[in-house]
Scaffold this motif. Sequence first.
Motif, PDB file in Angstrom:
ATOM      1  N   ALA A 191       0.835  -1.209   0.000  1.00 43.88           N
ATOM      2  CA  ALA A 191       0.000   0.000   0.000  1.00 43.88           C
ATOM      3  C   ALA A 191       0.871   1.262   0.000  1.00 43.88           C
ATOM      4  CB  ALA A 191      -0.931  -0.003   1.205  1.00 43.88           C
ATOM      5  N   THR A 192       1.941   1.249   0.777  1.00 39.91           N
ATOM      6  CA  THR A 192       2.827   2.421   0.835  1.00 39.91           C
ATOM      7  C   THR A 192       3.567   2.592  -0.485  1.00 39.91           C
ATOM      8  OG1 THR A 192       3.120   2.049   3.211  1.00 39.91           O
ATOM      9  CG2 THR A 192       4.679   3.520   2.137  1.00 39.91           C
ATOM     10  N   ARG A 193       4.016   1.487  -1.071  1.00 43.59           N
ATOM     11  CA  ARG A 193       4.708   1.567  -2.360  1.00 43.59           C
ATOM     12  C   ARG A 193       3.787   2.173  -3.418  1.00 43.59           C
ATOM     13  NH1 ARG A 193       5.178  -1.155  -6.957  1.00 43.59           N
ATOM     14  NH2 ARG A 193       3.763  -2.841  -6.343  1.00 43.59           N
ATOM     15  N   LYS A 194       2.547   1.758  -3.438  1.00 43.15           N
ATOM     16  CA  LYS A 194       1.600   2.291  -4.414  1.00 43.15           C
ATOM     17  C   LYS A 194       1.256   3.756  -4.125  1.00 43.15           C
ATOM     18  CE  LYS A 194      -0.607  -2.010  -5.893  1.00 43.15           C
ATOM     19  NZ  LYS A 194      -1.867  -2.793  -5.960  1.00 43.15           N
ATOM     20  N   LYS A 195       1.224   4.114  -2.857  1.00 47.81           N
ATOM     21  CA  LYS A 195       0.947   5.506  -2.483  1.00 47.81           C
ATOM     22  C   LYS A 195       1.943   6.454  -3.146  1.00 47.81           C
ATOM     23  CE  LYS A 195       0.924   8.546   1.588  1.00 47.81           C
ATOM     24  NZ  LYS A 195       1.002   8.602   3.086  1.00 47.81           N
ATOM     25  N   TYR A 196       3.212   6.033  -3.208  1.00 44.46           N
ATOM     26  CA  TYR A 196       4.248   6.884  -3.790  1.00 44.46           C
ATOM     27  C   TYR A 196       4.570   6.515  -5.242  1.00 44.46           C
ATOM     28  CZ  TYR A 196       4.929   8.666   0.906  1.00 44.46           C
ATOM     29  OH  TYR A 196       4.743   9.254   2.129  1.00 44.46           O
ATOM     30  N   LYS A 197       3.761   5.589  -5.809  1.00 44.11           N
ATOM     31  CA  LYS A 197       3.899   5.199  -7.221  1.00 44.11           C
ATOM     32  C   LYS A 197       5.310   4.695  -7.533  1.00 44.11           C
ATOM     33  CE  LYS A 197       0.360   8.443  -8.879  1.00 44.11           C
ATOM     34  NZ  LYS A 197      -0.070   8.925  -7.566  1.00 44.11           N
ATOM     35  N   LEU A 198       5.820   3.829  -6.650  1.00 45.92           N
ATOM     36  CA  LEU A 198       7.165   3.285  -6.824  1.00 45.92           C
ATOM     37  C   LEU A 198       7.114   1.924  -7.506  1.00 45.92           C
ATOM     38  CD1 LEU A 198       8.752   4.128  -3.343  1.00 45.92           C
ATOM     39  CD2 LEU A 198       8.862   5.452  -5.471  1.00 45.92           C
ATOM     40  N   PRO A 199       8.158   1.585  -8.254  1.00 46.94           N
ATOM     41  CA  PRO A 199       8.208   0.260  -8.891  1.00 46.94           C
ATOM     42  C   PRO A 199       8.452  -0.838  -7.857  1.00 46.94           C
ATOM     43  CG  PRO A 199      10.252   1.443  -9.256  1.00 46.94           C
ATOM     44  CD  PRO A 199       9.321   2.417  -8.594  1.00 46.94           C
ATOM     45  N   ALA A 200       8.345  -2.067  -8.272  1.00 45.94           N
ATOM     46  CA  ALA A 200       8.469  -3.202  -7.351  1.00 45.94           C
ATOM     47  C   ALA A 200       9.862  -3.283  -6.735  1.00 45.94           C
ATOM     48  CB  ALA A 200       8.129  -4.494  -8.080  1.00 45.94           C
ATOM     49  N   LEU A 218      26.030  10.084  -6.066  1.00 46.60           N
ATOM     50  CA  LEU A 218      25.239   8.854  -6.101  1.00 46.60           C
ATOM     51  C   LEU A 218      24.454   8.767  -7.408  1.00 46.60           C
ATOM     52  CD1 LEU A 218      23.979   6.297  -4.955  1.00 46.60           C
ATOM     53  CD2 LEU A 218      22.373   7.728  -3.659  1.00 46.60           C
ATOM     54  N   ILE A 219      23.821   9.857  -7.806  1.00 45.54           N
ATOM     55  CA  ILE A 219      23.063   9.856  -9.059  1.00 45.54           C
ATOM     56  C   ILE A 219      23.993   9.618 -10.245  1.00 45.54           C
ATOM     57  CG2 ILE A 219      21.665  11.267 -10.610  1.00 45.54           C
ATOM     58  CD1 ILE A 219      20.527  12.634  -8.077  1.00 45.54           C
ATOM     59  N   ALA A 220      25.171  10.254 -10.212  1.00 44.46           N
ATOM     60  CA  ALA A 220      26.130  10.062 -11.316  1.00 44.46           C
ATOM     61  C   ALA A 220      26.579   8.610 -11.409  1.00 44.46           C
ATOM     62  CB  ALA A 220      27.336  10.981 -11.118  1.00 44.46           C
ATOM     63  N   ALA A 221      26.865   8.001 -10.237  1.00 50.71           N
ATOM     64  CA  ALA A 221      27.292   6.599 -10.236  1.00 50.71           C
ATOM     65  C   ALA A 221      26.153   5.688 -10.695  1.00 50.71           C
ATOM     66  CB  ALA A 221      27.763   6.202  -8.839  1.00 50.71           C
ATOM     67  N   TYR A 222      24.955   5.978 -10.228  1.00 52.94           N
ATOM     68  CA  TYR A 222      23.790   5.176 -10.623  1.00 52.94           C
ATOM     69  C   TYR A 222      23.569   5.249 -12.135  1.00 52.94           C
ATOM     70  CZ  TYR A 222      18.883   3.848 -11.156  1.00 52.94           C
ATOM     71  OH  TYR A 222      17.707   3.269 -11.574  1.00 52.94           O
ATOM     72  N   SER A 223      23.773   6.426 -12.715  1.00 52.37           N
ATOM     73  CA  SER A 223      23.546   6.589 -14.154  1.00 52.37           C
ATOM     74  C   SER A 223      24.528   5.785 -14.988  1.00 52.37           C
ATOM     75  CB  SER A 223      23.639   8.070 -14.536  1.00 52.37           C
ATOM     76  OG  SER A 223      24.982   8.538 -14.453  1.00 52.37           O
ATOM     77  N   ARG A 224      25.636   5.341 -14.387  1.00 55.62           N
ATOM     78  CA  ARG A 224      26.629   4.539 -15.097  1.00 55.62           C
ATOM     79  C   ARG A 224      26.285   3.053 -15.110  1.00 55.62           C
ATOM     80  NH1 ARG A 224      32.710   6.666 -13.721  1.00 55.62           N
ATOM     81  NH2 ARG A 224      32.448   8.855 -14.375  1.00 55.62           N
ATOM     82  N   LEU A 225      25.297   2.656 -14.324  1.00 56.54           N
ATOM     83  CA  LEU A 225      24.861   1.262 -14.359  1.00 56.54           C
ATOM     84  C   LEU A 225      24.259   0.956 -15.725  1.00 56.54           C
ATOM     85  CD1 LEU A 225      23.097   0.944 -10.874  1.00 56.54           C
ATOM     86  CD2 LEU A 225      25.316  -0.027 -11.509  1.00 56.54           C
ATOM     87  N   SER A 226      24.226  -0.303 -16.074  1.00 57.56           N
ATOM     88  CA  SER A 226      23.629  -0.689 -17.352  1.00 57.56           C
ATOM     89  C   SER A 226      22.158  -0.313 -17.377  1.00 57.56           C
ATOM     90  CB  SER A 226      23.774  -2.192 -17.568  1.00 57.56           C
ATOM     91  OG  SER A 226      22.950  -2.902 -16.646  1.00 57.56           O
ATOM     92  N   LYS A 227      21.662  -0.081 -18.576  1.00 60.37           N
ATOM     93  CA  LYS A 227      20.253   0.274 -18.739  1.00 60.37           C
ATOM     94  C   LYS A 227      19.342  -0.796 -18.147  1.00 60.37           C
ATOM     95  CE  LYS A 227      16.599   2.381 -20.306  1.00 60.37           C
ATOM     96  NZ  LYS A 227      16.083   3.591 -19.638  1.00 60.37           N
ATOM     97  N   SER A 228      19.732  -2.045 -18.277  1.00 51.40           N
ATOM     98  CA  SER A 228      18.913  -3.144 -17.748  1.00 51.40           C
ATOM     99  C   SER A 228      18.795  -3.057 -16.226  1.00 51.40           C
ATOM    100  CB  SER A 228      19.516  -4.485 -18.149  1.00 51.40           C
ATOM    101  OG  SER A 228      18.818  -5.549 -17.547  1.00 51.40           O
ATOM    102  N   LEU A 229      19.926  -2.802 -15.544  1.00 50.01           N
ATOM    103  CA  LEU A 229      19.884  -2.707 -14.082  1.00 50.01           C
ATOM    104  C   LEU A 229      19.050  -1.509 -13.645  1.00 50.01           C
ATOM    105  CD1 LEU A 229      23.488  -3.635 -12.859  1.00 50.01           C
ATOM    106  CD2 LEU A 229      21.404  -4.985 -12.698  1.00 50.01           C
ATOM    107  N   ARG A 230      19.211  -0.372 -14.321  1.00 52.47           N
ATOM    108  CA  ARG A 230      18.456   0.820 -13.936  1.00 52.47           C
ATOM    109  C   ARG A 230      16.959   0.631 -14.187  1.00 52.47           C
ATOM    110  NH1 ARG A 230      22.067   3.414 -17.315  1.00 52.47           N
ATOM    111  NH2 ARG A 230      20.314   4.364 -18.455  1.00 52.47           N
ATOM    112  N   THR A 231      16.629  -0.041 -15.264  1.00 51.99           N
ATOM    113  CA  THR A 231      15.217  -0.261 -15.598  1.00 51.99           C
ATOM    114  C   THR A 231      14.518  -1.079 -14.522  1.00 51.99           C
ATOM    115  OG1 THR A 231      15.645  -0.140 -17.973  1.00 51.99           O
ATOM    116  CG2 THR A 231      13.634  -1.285 -17.288  1.00 51.99           C
ATOM    117  N   HIS A 232      15.227  -2.048 -13.954  1.00 52.98           N
ATOM    118  CA  HIS A 232      14.614  -2.955 -12.982  1.00 52.98           C
ATOM    119  C   HIS A 232      14.922  -2.583 -11.530  1.00 52.98           C
ATOM    120  CE1 HIS A 232      14.683  -5.446 -16.703  1.00 52.98           C
ATOM    121  NE2 HIS A 232      13.483  -5.769 -16.270  1.00 52.98           N
ATOM    122  N   HIS A 233      15.749  -1.518 -11.315  1.00 55.97           N
ATOM    123  CA  HIS A 233      16.099  -1.097  -9.950  1.00 55.97           C
ATOM    124  C   HIS A 233      16.189   0.423  -9.923  1.00 55.97           C
ATOM    125  CE1 HIS A 233      17.750  -5.167 -10.540  1.00 55.97           C
ATOM    126  NE2 HIS A 233      17.369  -5.378  -9.290  1.00 55.97           N
TER     127      HIS A 233
END
Length: 380
Positions: A191-200, A218-233
Amino acid sequence: MKLIVNTETLTHPLRGIGNYTLHLLKGLRQQATPGTVMCFNGSDRLLTIEEVEASLKNAACDADSLICRELICEAPRDAIDARFRELTRSHTDAVYLEPECLNRPFDGRVIPIIYDLSPFRHPEFHRDAYRAMLQTCVPACLERAAHILTVSEFTRSELVSLWGLPRDKITIVPPGVSPEFHPRSPEDVEATRKKYKLPAKYLLAVGTLEPRKNQTNLIAAYSRLSKSLRTHHALVLIGAQGWGAERLEAVIRSYRHPDELFWLGYVEQADLPALYSGAYGFVYASVYEGFGMCLLEAMASGVPVLTSNQSALPEVANKVALLTNPLNLNSLTRNLERLIRDEAFRSNAHLEGPEKTLNYSWDTSAQQVARTLKKMAETH
Protein backbone atom coordinates in the motif's frame (compact mmCIF):
# COMPACT_ATOMS: atom_id res chain seq x y z
CA MET A 1 18.85 15.69 39.53
CA LYS A 2 17.35 18.61 37.62
CA LEU A 3 18.08 18.85 33.92
CA ILE A 4 17.74 21.72 31.47
CA VAL A 5 17.80 20.66 27.81
CA ASN A 6 18.23 23.08 24.93
CA THR A 7 15.59 22.13 22.35
CA GLU A 8 15.93 25.15 20.04
CA THR A 9 16.86 22.96 17.08
CA LEU A 10 14.00 20.50 17.52
CA THR A 11 12.15 21.71 14.44
CA HIS A 12 9.92 19.80 12.05
CA PRO A 13 11.02 17.75 10.19
CA LEU A 14 13.50 16.26 12.63
CA ARG A 15 16.98 15.46 11.38
CA GLY A 16 19.90 13.65 13.02
CA ILE A 17 20.66 15.63 16.18
CA GLY A 18 17.01 16.62 16.61
CA ASN A 19 15.87 12.99 16.37
CA TYR A 20 18.56 11.98 18.84
CA THR A 21 17.61 14.70 21.32
CA LEU A 22 13.89 13.97 21.17
CA HIS A 23 14.36 10.23 21.75
CA LEU A 24 16.67 10.90 24.68
CA LEU A 25 14.07 13.24 26.16
CA LYS A 26 11.39 10.58 25.86
CA GLY A 27 13.67 8.04 27.52
CA LEU A 28 14.73 10.41 30.28
CA ARG A 29 11.09 11.06 31.09
CA GLN A 30 10.94 7.44 32.28
CA GLN A 31 14.12 7.88 34.37
CA ALA A 32 13.45 11.28 35.96
CA THR A 33 11.08 12.63 38.57
CA PRO A 34 8.27 14.64 36.91
CA GLY A 35 9.13 18.31 36.65
CA THR A 36 12.88 17.85 36.88
CA VAL A 37 13.49 17.96 33.12
CA MET A 38 12.97 21.44 31.67
CA CYS A 39 13.31 22.40 28.01
CA PHE A 40 14.34 25.71 26.47
CA ASN A 41 13.18 26.37 22.92
CA GLY A 42 13.74 30.13 22.79
CA SER A 43 10.31 31.06 24.15
CA ASP A 44 9.56 33.04 27.30
CA ARG A 45 9.26 30.02 29.62
CA LEU A 46 10.76 26.60 30.19
CA LEU A 47 8.69 23.76 28.74
CA THR A 48 7.97 20.20 29.82
CA ILE A 49 8.93 17.25 27.63
CA GLU A 50 5.23 16.73 26.89
CA GLU A 51 4.92 20.30 25.62
CA VAL A 52 7.94 19.88 23.35
CA GLU A 53 6.46 16.66 21.91
CA ALA A 54 3.07 18.31 21.39
CA SER A 55 4.67 21.27 19.63
CA LEU A 56 6.48 18.97 17.21
CA LYS A 57 3.40 16.85 16.63
CA ASN A 58 1.30 19.89 15.78
CA ALA A 59 3.91 21.53 13.55
CA ALA A 60 2.78 21.85 9.96
CA CYS A 61 5.17 20.53 7.34
CA ASP A 62 4.94 23.37 4.84
CA ALA A 63 7.65 24.84 2.65
CA ASP A 64 8.66 27.39 5.30
CA SER A 65 9.21 24.67 7.91
CA LEU A 66 11.61 22.70 5.69
CA ILE A 67 14.56 24.91 6.55
CA CYS A 68 17.99 23.66 7.39
CA ARG A 69 19.09 23.80 11.02
CA GLU A 70 21.93 26.12 9.97
CA LEU A 71 19.50 29.05 10.02
CA ILE A 72 19.82 28.99 13.81
CA CYS A 73 22.79 31.31 13.32
CA GLU A 74 20.42 34.04 12.11
CA ALA A 75 18.47 34.18 15.38
CA PRO A 76 19.12 37.27 17.59
CA ARG A 77 21.75 35.79 19.89
CA ASP A 78 21.92 38.53 22.53
CA ALA A 79 18.17 38.52 23.09
CA ILE A 80 17.95 34.72 23.31
CA ASP A 81 20.99 34.57 25.63
CA ALA A 82 19.32 37.11 27.94
CA ARG A 83 16.06 35.12 27.92
CA PHE A 84 17.90 31.87 28.68
CA ARG A 85 19.85 33.44 31.55
CA GLU A 86 16.70 34.86 33.11
CA LEU A 87 14.77 31.59 32.86
CA THR A 88 17.58 29.46 34.27
CA ARG A 89 18.82 31.88 36.96
CA SER A 90 17.05 29.97 39.74
CA HIS A 91 18.15 26.54 38.43
CA THR A 92 21.93 26.67 38.66
CA ASP A 93 21.80 23.39 40.61
CA ALA A 94 20.63 21.71 37.38
CA VAL A 95 22.73 20.24 34.59
CA TYR A 96 22.43 22.00 31.25
CA LEU A 97 22.38 19.54 28.31
CA GLU A 98 23.36 21.32 25.07
CA PRO A 99 22.86 19.30 21.86
CA GLU A 100 24.00 21.99 19.41
CA CYS A 101 26.87 23.63 21.34
CA LEU A 102 25.08 27.00 21.19
CA ASN A 103 26.82 27.83 24.48
CA ARG A 104 23.97 29.70 26.13
CA PRO A 105 25.04 31.48 29.35
CA PHE A 106 24.60 29.21 32.38
CA ASP A 107 26.31 29.31 35.77
CA GLY A 108 25.90 25.59 36.55
CA ARG A 109 27.31 22.43 35.01
CA VAL A 110 27.17 22.04 31.23
CA ILE A 111 27.17 18.81 29.20
CA PRO A 112 27.39 19.34 25.44
CA ILE A 113 26.34 16.61 23.03
CA ILE A 114 28.67 16.39 20.03
CA TYR A 115 26.99 14.60 17.14
CA ASP A 116 29.58 15.35 14.50
CA LEU A 117 32.29 17.89 13.68
CA SER A 118 31.53 18.40 10.02
CA PRO A 119 31.85 22.23 10.16
CA PHE A 120 35.46 21.78 11.31
CA ARG A 121 36.47 18.87 9.07
CA HIS A 122 34.46 19.89 6.01
CA PRO A 123 33.76 23.64 6.17
CA GLU A 124 32.88 23.61 2.45
CA PHE A 125 29.65 21.77 3.28
CA HIS A 126 28.22 24.54 5.48
CA ARG A 127 27.00 28.12 5.30
CA ASP A 128 29.64 30.68 6.22
CA ALA A 129 27.59 32.19 9.05
CA TYR A 130 26.79 28.83 10.62
CA ARG A 131 30.40 27.68 10.40
CA ALA A 132 31.64 30.92 11.95
CA MET A 133 29.14 30.63 14.81
CA LEU A 134 30.17 27.05 15.64
CA GLN A 135 33.87 27.82 15.38
CA THR A 136 33.30 30.26 18.23
CA CYS A 137 30.66 28.40 20.24
CA VAL A 138 31.95 24.83 20.15
CA PRO A 139 35.43 25.43 21.66
CA ALA A 140 33.90 27.71 24.32
CA CYS A 141 31.25 25.12 25.17
CA LEU A 142 33.81 22.30 25.37
CA GLU A 143 36.09 24.37 27.58
CA ARG A 144 33.40 24.87 30.22
CA ALA A 145 31.97 21.34 29.91
CA ALA A 146 31.72 19.25 33.06
CA HIS A 147 31.45 16.20 30.80
CA ILE A 148 30.80 15.52 27.11
CA LEU A 149 28.44 13.11 25.37
CA THR A 150 28.96 11.88 21.84
CA VAL A 151 27.49 9.21 19.59
CA SER A 152 30.43 7.16 18.27
CA GLU A 153 34.03 6.22 18.85
CA PHE A 154 34.83 8.08 15.64
CA THR A 155 33.48 11.38 16.98
CA ARG A 156 35.19 10.87 20.34
CA SER A 157 38.48 10.41 18.48
CA GLU A 158 37.75 13.58 16.50
CA LEU A 159 37.30 15.51 19.75
CA VAL A 160 40.57 14.18 21.12
CA SER A 161 42.36 14.97 17.86
CA LEU A 162 41.03 18.51 17.43
CA TRP A 163 41.13 19.76 21.02
CA GLY A 164 43.26 17.30 22.96
CA LEU A 165 40.39 16.41 25.30
CA PRO A 166 40.91 13.49 27.70
CA ARG A 167 39.03 10.41 26.47
CA ASP A 168 37.60 9.68 29.93
CA LYS A 169 35.81 13.04 29.84
CA ILE A 170 33.78 11.84 26.83
CA THR A 171 31.02 9.21 27.12
CA ILE A 172 29.70 7.49 24.01
CA VAL A 173 25.90 7.20 23.94
CA PRO A 174 24.91 5.82 20.52
CA PRO A 175 21.44 6.37 19.10
CA GLY A 176 18.84 3.65 19.18
CA VAL A 177 16.54 2.34 16.50
CA SER A 178 12.78 2.43 16.92
CA PRO A 179 10.91 -0.90 16.89
CA GLU A 180 8.81 0.28 13.91
CA PHE A 181 11.81 -0.58 11.73
CA HIS A 182 11.73 -4.33 11.12
CA PRO A 183 11.42 -6.72 8.15
CA ARG A 184 7.98 -6.78 6.54
CA SER A 185 6.36 -8.95 3.92
CA PRO A 186 5.80 -7.62 0.37
CA GLU A 187 2.09 -7.54 1.15
CA ASP A 188 2.70 -5.29 4.18
CA VAL A 189 4.53 -2.66 2.14
CA GLU A 190 2.40 -2.78 -1.01
CA ALA A 191 0.00 0.00 0.00
CA THR A 192 2.83 2.42 0.83
CA ARG A 193 4.71 1.57 -2.36
CA LYS A 194 1.60 2.29 -4.41
CA LYS A 195 0.95 5.51 -2.48
CA TYR A 196 4.25 6.88 -3.79
CA LYS A 197 3.90 5.20 -7.22
CA LEU A 198 7.17 3.29 -6.82
CA PRO A 199 8.21 0.26 -8.89
CA ALA A 200 8.47 -3.20 -7.35
CA LYS A 201 12.28 -2.99 -6.99
CA TYR A 202 14.06 0.17 -5.92
CA LEU A 203 17.25 1.32 -4.26
CA LEU A 204 16.54 3.72 -1.40
CA ALA A 205 18.61 6.70 -0.21
CA VAL A 206 17.45 8.71 2.81
CA GLY A 207 18.97 12.00 3.89
CA THR A 208 18.56 15.76 3.79
CA LEU A 209 19.43 17.15 0.37
CA GLU A 210 22.75 18.87 1.02
CA PRO A 211 26.31 18.56 -0.33
CA ARG A 212 27.64 16.48 2.56
CA LYS A 213 25.15 13.68 1.82
CA ASN A 214 26.72 13.30 -1.64
CA GLN A 215 23.52 12.54 -3.55
CA THR A 216 24.96 14.19 -6.68
CA ASN A 217 27.73 11.60 -6.86
CA LEU A 218 25.24 8.85 -6.10
CA ILE A 219 23.06 9.86 -9.06
CA ALA A 220 26.13 10.06 -11.32
CA ALA A 221 27.29 6.60 -10.24
CA TYR A 222 23.79 5.18 -10.62
CA SER A 223 23.55 6.59 -14.15
CA ARG A 224 26.63 4.54 -15.10
CA LEU A 225 24.86 1.26 -14.36
CA SER A 226 23.63 -0.69 -17.35
CA LYS A 227 20.25 0.27 -18.74
CA SER A 228 18.91 -3.14 -17.75
CA LEU A 229 19.88 -2.71 -14.08
CA ARG A 230 18.46 0.82 -13.94
CA THR A 231 15.22 -0.26 -15.60
CA HIS A 232 14.61 -2.95 -12.98
CA HIS A 233 16.10 -1.10 -9.95
CA ALA A 234 15.01 2.53 -9.72
CA LEU A 235 16.79 4.98 -7.41
CA VAL A 236 14.50 6.60 -4.82
CA LEU A 237 15.67 9.66 -2.87
CA ILE A 238 13.92 10.71 0.33
CA GLY A 239 14.84 13.92 2.12
CA ALA A 240 13.85 17.49 2.79
CA GLN A 241 15.75 20.35 1.21
CA GLY A 242 18.81 21.43 3.13
CA TRP A 243 21.47 24.04 2.60
CA GLY A 244 23.06 24.02 -0.85
CA ALA A 245 20.43 21.75 -2.42
CA GLU A 246 20.05 23.87 -5.56
CA ARG A 247 22.67 21.99 -7.59
CA LEU A 248 21.27 18.62 -6.59
CA GLU A 249 17.73 19.67 -7.47
CA ALA A 250 18.98 20.73 -10.90
CA VAL A 251 20.62 17.32 -11.36
CA ILE A 252 17.38 15.56 -10.38
CA ARG A 253 15.31 17.71 -12.77
CA SER A 254 17.70 17.11 -15.65
CA TYR A 255 17.78 13.32 -15.28
CA ARG A 256 16.48 12.01 -18.59
CA HIS A 257 14.65 8.89 -17.40
CA PRO A 258 11.99 9.79 -14.80
CA ASP A 259 10.99 6.15 -14.39
CA GLU A 260 14.48 5.43 -12.99
CA LEU A 261 14.93 8.32 -10.53
CA PHE A 262 12.36 9.37 -7.92
CA TRP A 263 12.70 12.20 -5.41
CA LEU A 264 9.92 11.99 -2.84
CA GLY A 265 11.04 15.00 -0.79
CA TYR A 266 10.06 14.94 2.87
CA VAL A 267 8.12 11.79 3.79
CA GLU A 268 5.93 11.39 6.86
CA GLN A 269 7.59 9.35 9.59
CA ALA A 270 4.74 6.84 9.57
CA ASP A 271 5.56 5.84 5.98
CA LEU A 272 9.30 5.39 6.41
CA PRO A 273 9.33 1.86 7.92
CA ALA A 274 7.45 0.39 4.96
CA LEU A 275 9.57 2.33 2.45
CA TYR A 276 12.73 0.96 4.06
CA SER A 277 11.47 -2.59 4.26
CA GLY A 278 10.21 -2.54 0.68
CA ALA A 279 13.57 -1.45 -0.72
CA TYR A 280 15.75 -3.83 -2.71
CA GLY A 281 18.80 -2.12 -1.24
CA PHE A 282 19.74 0.95 0.79
CA VAL A 283 22.50 3.39 -0.17
CA TYR A 284 24.09 5.99 2.12
CA ALA A 285 27.07 7.54 0.35
CA SER A 286 27.61 10.48 2.71
CA VAL A 287 31.09 11.99 2.88
CA TYR A 288 31.09 12.65 6.64
CA GLU A 289 28.81 11.48 9.47
CA GLY A 290 29.11 11.36 13.23
CA PHE A 291 26.90 8.27 13.28
CA GLY A 292 24.26 7.65 10.58
CA MET A 293 20.95 6.68 12.19
CA CYS A 294 19.39 5.76 8.85
CA LEU A 295 21.89 2.89 8.59
CA LEU A 296 20.39 1.39 11.75
CA GLU A 297 16.89 1.84 10.35
CA ALA A 298 17.79 0.13 7.08
CA MET A 299 19.66 -2.76 8.76
CA ALA A 300 16.83 -3.25 11.27
CA SER A 301 14.47 -3.50 8.29
CA GLY A 302 16.53 -6.35 6.85
CA VAL A 303 17.63 -4.34 3.81
CA PRO A 304 21.08 -4.89 2.22
CA VAL A 305 23.16 -1.73 2.72
CA LEU A 306 25.89 0.07 0.79
CA THR A 307 27.59 2.92 2.65
CA SER A 308 30.75 5.02 2.75
CA ASN A 309 34.09 3.78 4.01
CA GLN A 310 34.65 7.14 5.73
CA SER A 311 33.95 8.79 9.11
CA ALA A 312 31.69 6.86 11.53
CA LEU A 313 29.82 4.87 8.89
CA PRO A 314 32.10 1.78 8.87
CA GLU A 315 31.85 1.71 12.68
CA VAL A 316 28.05 1.61 12.54
CA ALA A 317 27.73 -0.83 9.65
CA ASN A 318 30.72 -3.01 10.55
CA LYS A 319 30.67 -6.46 8.88
CA VAL A 320 27.07 -6.05 7.70
CA ALA A 321 27.21 -3.50 4.88
CA LEU A 322 29.19 -3.07 1.70
CA LEU A 323 31.66 -0.17 1.97
CA THR A 324 32.70 2.17 -0.82
CA ASN A 325 34.70 5.31 -1.45
CA PRO A 326 31.87 7.87 -1.81
CA LEU A 327 33.96 10.25 -3.94
CA ASN A 328 35.20 7.67 -6.45
CA LEU A 329 32.53 7.17 -9.10
CA ASN A 330 34.05 3.94 -10.38
CA SER A 331 34.04 2.45 -6.88
CA LEU A 332 30.53 3.69 -6.16
CA THR A 333 29.16 2.31 -9.43
CA ARG A 334 30.91 -1.04 -8.98
CA ASN A 335 29.49 -1.42 -5.47
CA LEU A 336 26.00 -0.37 -6.53
CA GLU A 337 26.11 -3.23 -9.01
CA ARG A 338 27.31 -5.59 -6.32
CA LEU A 339 24.51 -4.44 -4.01
CA ILE A 340 22.07 -5.52 -6.71
CA ARG A 341 23.74 -8.71 -7.97
CA ASP A 342 25.61 -10.31 -5.04
CA GLU A 343 23.07 -12.84 -3.80
CA ALA A 344 25.35 -14.25 -1.07
CA PHE A 345 25.86 -10.80 0.43
CA ARG A 346 22.17 -9.97 0.12
CA SER A 347 21.11 -13.18 1.82
CA ASN A 348 23.47 -12.60 4.75
CA ALA A 349 22.43 -8.94 5.07
CA HIS A 350 18.74 -9.89 5.41
CA LEU A 351 19.65 -11.92 8.50
CA GLU A 352 22.60 -10.05 9.99
CA GLY A 353 21.17 -6.51 9.77
CA PRO A 354 18.26 -6.99 12.18
CA GLU A 355 20.46 -9.03 14.52
CA LYS A 356 23.14 -6.34 14.71
CA THR A 357 20.66 -3.58 15.52
CA LEU A 358 19.35 -5.47 18.55
CA ASN A 359 22.28 -3.85 20.39
CA TYR A 360 20.83 -0.37 19.82
CA SER A 361 17.78 0.81 21.75
CA TRP A 362 16.62 4.26 22.84
CA ASP A 363 15.88 2.93 26.33
CA THR A 364 19.50 1.84 26.68
CA SER A 365 20.71 5.22 25.41
CA ALA A 366 18.54 7.10 27.92
CA GLN A 367 19.76 4.83 30.72
CA GLN A 368 23.36 5.61 29.79
CA VAL A 369 22.66 9.34 29.96
CA ALA A 370 20.86 8.92 33.30
CA ARG A 371 23.86 7.00 34.70
CA THR A 372 26.23 9.73 33.56
CA LEU A 373 24.08 12.41 35.21
CA LYS A 374 23.84 10.39 38.42
CA LYS A 375 27.61 9.94 38.51
CA MET A 376 28.06 13.68 38.10
CA ALA A 377 25.64 14.34 40.96
CA GLU A 378 27.53 11.96 43.23
CA THR A 379 30.91 13.54 42.49
CA HIS A 380 29.76 17.18 42.57
